[in-house]
Design a protein around this motif. Structure first.
Motif, PDB file in Angstrom:
ATOM      1  N   VAL A  61       0.871  -1.172   0.000  1.00  0.00           N
ATOM      2  CA  VAL A  61       0.000   0.000   0.000  1.00  0.00           C
ATOM      3  C   VAL A  61       0.909   1.222   0.000  1.00  0.00           C
ATOM      4  O   VAL A  61       1.735   1.382   0.892  1.00  0.00           O
ATOM      5  N   VAL A  62       0.768   2.075  -1.027  1.00  0.00           N
ATOM      6  CA  VAL A  62       1.580   3.285  -1.151  1.00  0.00           C
ATOM      7  C   VAL A  62       0.679   4.482  -0.908  1.00  0.00           C
ATOM      8  O   VAL A  62      -0.313   4.662  -1.607  1.00  0.00           O
ATOM      9  N   PHE A  63       1.031   5.277   0.093  1.00  0.00           N
ATOM     10  CA  PHE A  63       0.255   6.462   0.445  1.00  0.00           C
ATOM     11  C   PHE A  63       1.002   7.730   0.052  1.00  0.00           C
ATOM     12  O   PHE A  63       2.231   7.778   0.122  1.00  0.00           O
ATOM     13  N   TYR A  64       0.219   8.753  -0.316  1.00  0.00           N
ATOM     14  CA  TYR A  64       0.789  10.091  -0.402  1.00  0.00           C
ATOM     15  C   TYR A  64      -0.272  11.106  -0.018  1.00  0.00           C
ATOM     16  O   TYR A  64      -1.469  10.849  -0.084  1.00  0.00           O
ATOM     17  N   CYS A  65       0.198  12.252   0.441  1.00  0.00           N
ATOM     18  CA  CYS A  65      -0.668  13.366   0.792  1.00  0.00           C
ATOM     19  C   CYS A  65      -0.046  14.604   0.149  1.00  0.00           C
ATOM     20  O   CYS A  65       0.661  14.484  -0.848  1.00  0.00           O
ATOM     21  N   GLU A  66      -0.287  15.768   0.693  1.00  0.00           N
ATOM     22  CA  GLU A  66       0.250  16.982   0.071  1.00  0.00           C
ATOM     23  C   GLU A  66       1.775  17.063   0.199  1.00  0.00           C
ATOM     24  O   GLU A  66       2.466  17.307  -0.769  1.00  0.00           O
ATOM     25  N   ARG A  67       2.289  16.856   1.421  1.00  0.00           N
ATOM     26  CA  ARG A  67       3.730  16.995   1.644  1.00  0.00           C
ATOM     27  C   ARG A  67       4.382  15.780   2.296  1.00  0.00           C
ATOM     28  O   ARG A  67       5.581  15.735   2.443  1.00  0.00           O
ATOM     29  N   GLY A  68       3.613  14.810   2.740  1.00  0.00           N
ATOM     30  CA  GLY A  68       4.186  13.580   3.260  1.00  0.00           C
ATOM     31  C   GLY A  68       3.911  13.257   4.716  1.00  0.00           C
ATOM     32  O   GLY A  68       4.167  12.136   5.149  1.00  0.00           O
ATOM     33  N   ASN A  69       3.395  14.193   5.496  1.00  0.00           N
ATOM     34  CA  ASN A  69       3.198  13.935   6.919  1.00  0.00           C
ATOM     35  C   ASN A  69       2.059  12.948   7.186  1.00  0.00           C
ATOM     36  O   ASN A  69       2.228  11.991   7.938  1.00  0.00           O
ATOM     37  N   GLN A  70       0.896  13.190   6.613  1.00  0.00           N
ATOM     38  CA  GLN A  70      -0.232  12.286   6.832  1.00  0.00           C
ATOM     39  C   GLN A  70       0.044  10.908   6.242  1.00  0.00           C
ATOM     40  O   GLN A  70      -0.348   9.896   6.817  1.00  0.00           O
ATOM     41  N   SER A  71       0.725  10.869   5.116  1.00  0.00           N
ATOM     42  CA  SER A  71       1.001   9.571   4.501  1.00  0.00           C
ATOM     43  C   SER A  71       1.983   8.751   5.337  1.00  0.00           C
ATOM     44  O   SER A  71       1.881   7.525   5.384  1.00  0.00           O
ATOM     45  N   MET A  72       2.908   9.407   6.033  1.00  0.00           N
ATOM     46  CA  MET A  72       3.807   8.671   6.925  1.00  0.00           C
ATOM     47  C   MET A  72       3.010   8.049   8.062  1.00  0.00           C
ATOM     48  O   MET A  72       3.223   6.891   8.417  1.00  0.00           O
ATOM     49  N   TYR A  73       2.088   8.799   8.644  1.00  0.00           N
ATOM     50  CA  TYR A  73       1.249   8.272   9.715  1.00  0.00           C
ATOM     51  C   TYR A  73       0.410   7.100   9.200  1.00  0.00           C
ATOM     52  O   TYR A  73       0.308   6.057   9.849  1.00  0.00           O
ATOM     53  N   ALA A  74      -0.197   7.271   8.028  1.00  0.00           N
ATOM     54  CA  ALA A  74      -1.036   6.212   7.458  1.00  0.00           C
ATOM     55  C   ALA A  74      -0.206   4.953   7.207  1.00  0.00           C
ATOM     56  O   ALA A  74      -0.665   3.840   7.502  1.00  0.00           O
ATOM     57  N   ALA A  75       0.989   5.112   6.676  1.00  0.00           N
ATOM     58  CA  ALA A  75       1.849   3.954   6.421  1.00  0.00           C
ATOM     59  C   ALA A  75       2.205   3.238   7.725  1.00  0.00           C
ATOM     60  O   ALA A  75       2.173   2.007   7.800  1.00  0.00           O
ATOM     61  N   LYS A  76       2.516   3.998   8.761  1.00  0.00           N
ATOM     62  CA  LYS A  76       2.831   3.392  10.058  1.00  0.00           C
ATOM     63  C   LYS A  76       1.631   2.618  10.606  1.00  0.00           C
ATOM     64  O   LYS A  76       1.773   1.511  11.117  1.00  0.00           O
ATOM     65  N   GLU A  77       0.448   3.214  10.488  1.00  0.00           N
ATOM     66  CA  GLU A  77      -0.767   2.554  10.971  1.00  0.00           C
ATOM     67  C   GLU A  77      -1.046   1.263  10.206  1.00  0.00           C
ATOM     68  O   GLU A  77      -1.411   0.246  10.803  1.00  0.00           O
ATOM     69  N   MET A  78      -0.900   1.292   8.901  1.00  0.00           N
ATOM     70  CA  MET A  78      -1.170   0.097   8.108  1.00  0.00           C
ATOM     71  C   MET A  78      -0.118  -0.970   8.367  1.00  0.00           C
ATOM     72  O   MET A  78      -0.405  -2.165   8.314  1.00  0.00           O
ATOM     73  N   ASN A  79       1.096  -0.546   8.640  1.00  0.00           N
ATOM     74  CA  ASN A  79       2.147  -1.479   9.012  1.00  0.00           C
ATOM     75  C   ASN A  79       1.731  -2.260  10.263  1.00  0.00           C
ATOM     76  O   ASN A  79       1.879  -3.479  10.329  1.00  0.00           O
ATOM     77  N   LYS A  80       1.166  -1.574  11.240  1.00  0.00           N
ATOM     78  CA  LYS A  80       0.708  -2.227  12.469  1.00  0.00           C
ATOM     79  C   LYS A  80      -0.388  -3.249  12.186  1.00  0.00           C
ATOM     80  O   LYS A  80      -0.591  -4.176  12.950  1.00  0.00           O
ATOM     81  N   ARG A  81      -1.111  -3.059  11.094  1.00  0.00           N
ATOM     82  CA  ARG A  81      -2.217  -3.939  10.730  1.00  0.00           C
ATOM     83  C   ARG A  81      -1.775  -5.075   9.798  1.00  0.00           C
ATOM     84  O   ARG A  81      -2.603  -5.785   9.251  1.00  0.00           O
ATOM     85  N   GLY A  82      -0.457  -5.195   9.587  1.00  0.00           N
ATOM     86  CA  GLY A  82       0.063  -6.310   8.811  1.00  0.00           C
ATOM     87  C   GLY A  82       0.308  -6.056   7.341  1.00  0.00           C
ATOM     88  O   GLY A  82       0.584  -6.990   6.591  1.00  0.00           O
ATOM     89  N   TYR A  83       0.210  -4.829   6.904  1.00  0.00           N
ATOM     90  CA  TYR A  83       0.466  -4.501   5.503  1.00  0.00           C
ATOM     91  C   TYR A  83       1.893  -4.024   5.320  1.00  0.00           C
ATOM     92  O   TYR A  83       2.506  -3.509   6.251  1.00  0.00           O
ATOM     93  N   TYR A  84       2.414  -4.171   4.108  1.00  0.00           N
ATOM     94  CA  TYR A  84       3.668  -3.509   3.760  1.00  0.00           C
ATOM     95  C   TYR A  84       3.241  -2.156   3.212  1.00  0.00           C
ATOM     96  O   TYR A  84       2.628  -2.067   2.146  1.00  0.00           O
TER      97      TYR A  84
END
Length: 107
Positions: A61-84
């Protein structure tokens, strides 16, 4: 599982991999005004709700937002749920600069 921050230059290589989804976390209006080709729009506020019941079976799962802050949080959260999960460094602004869509103000 782990999460990564990738430079925009690596995006095409990553998204070509089978089982990868690219998610734009910006609001619908920003998405309509321009987005990375192939991205699915799930505004961040909506994703915050959907993440609790996310059942998609993507390899990456590849996330992006305007500058990268929200997408970093989303990636960390999805990582906790077992996704790469991956966040794109610089978000959509970084993509626009890389593609020559935006003018960089050097003042």
């Amino acid at each position: 599982m782990s999460f990564s921050i990738i430079p925009i230059q690596d995006l095409e290589k990553v998204t070509r991999q089978p089982g990868t989804i690219l998610i734009d976390l910006r609001d619908e209006e920003d998405y309509r005004n321009g987005h990375i080709p192939g991205a699915k729009n799930i505004p961040y506020e909506q994703w915050e709700i959907e993440k609790e019941t996310w059942k998609h079976r993507y390899g990456t799962v590849v996330f992006y937002c305007e500058r990268g802050n929200q997408s970093m949080y989303a990636a960390k959260e999805m990582n906790k749920r077992g996704y790469y999960a991956i966040s794109i460094a610089g978000g959509y602004q970084g993509y626009k600069v890389w593609k020559g869509i935006a003018v960089v103000d050097e003042t």
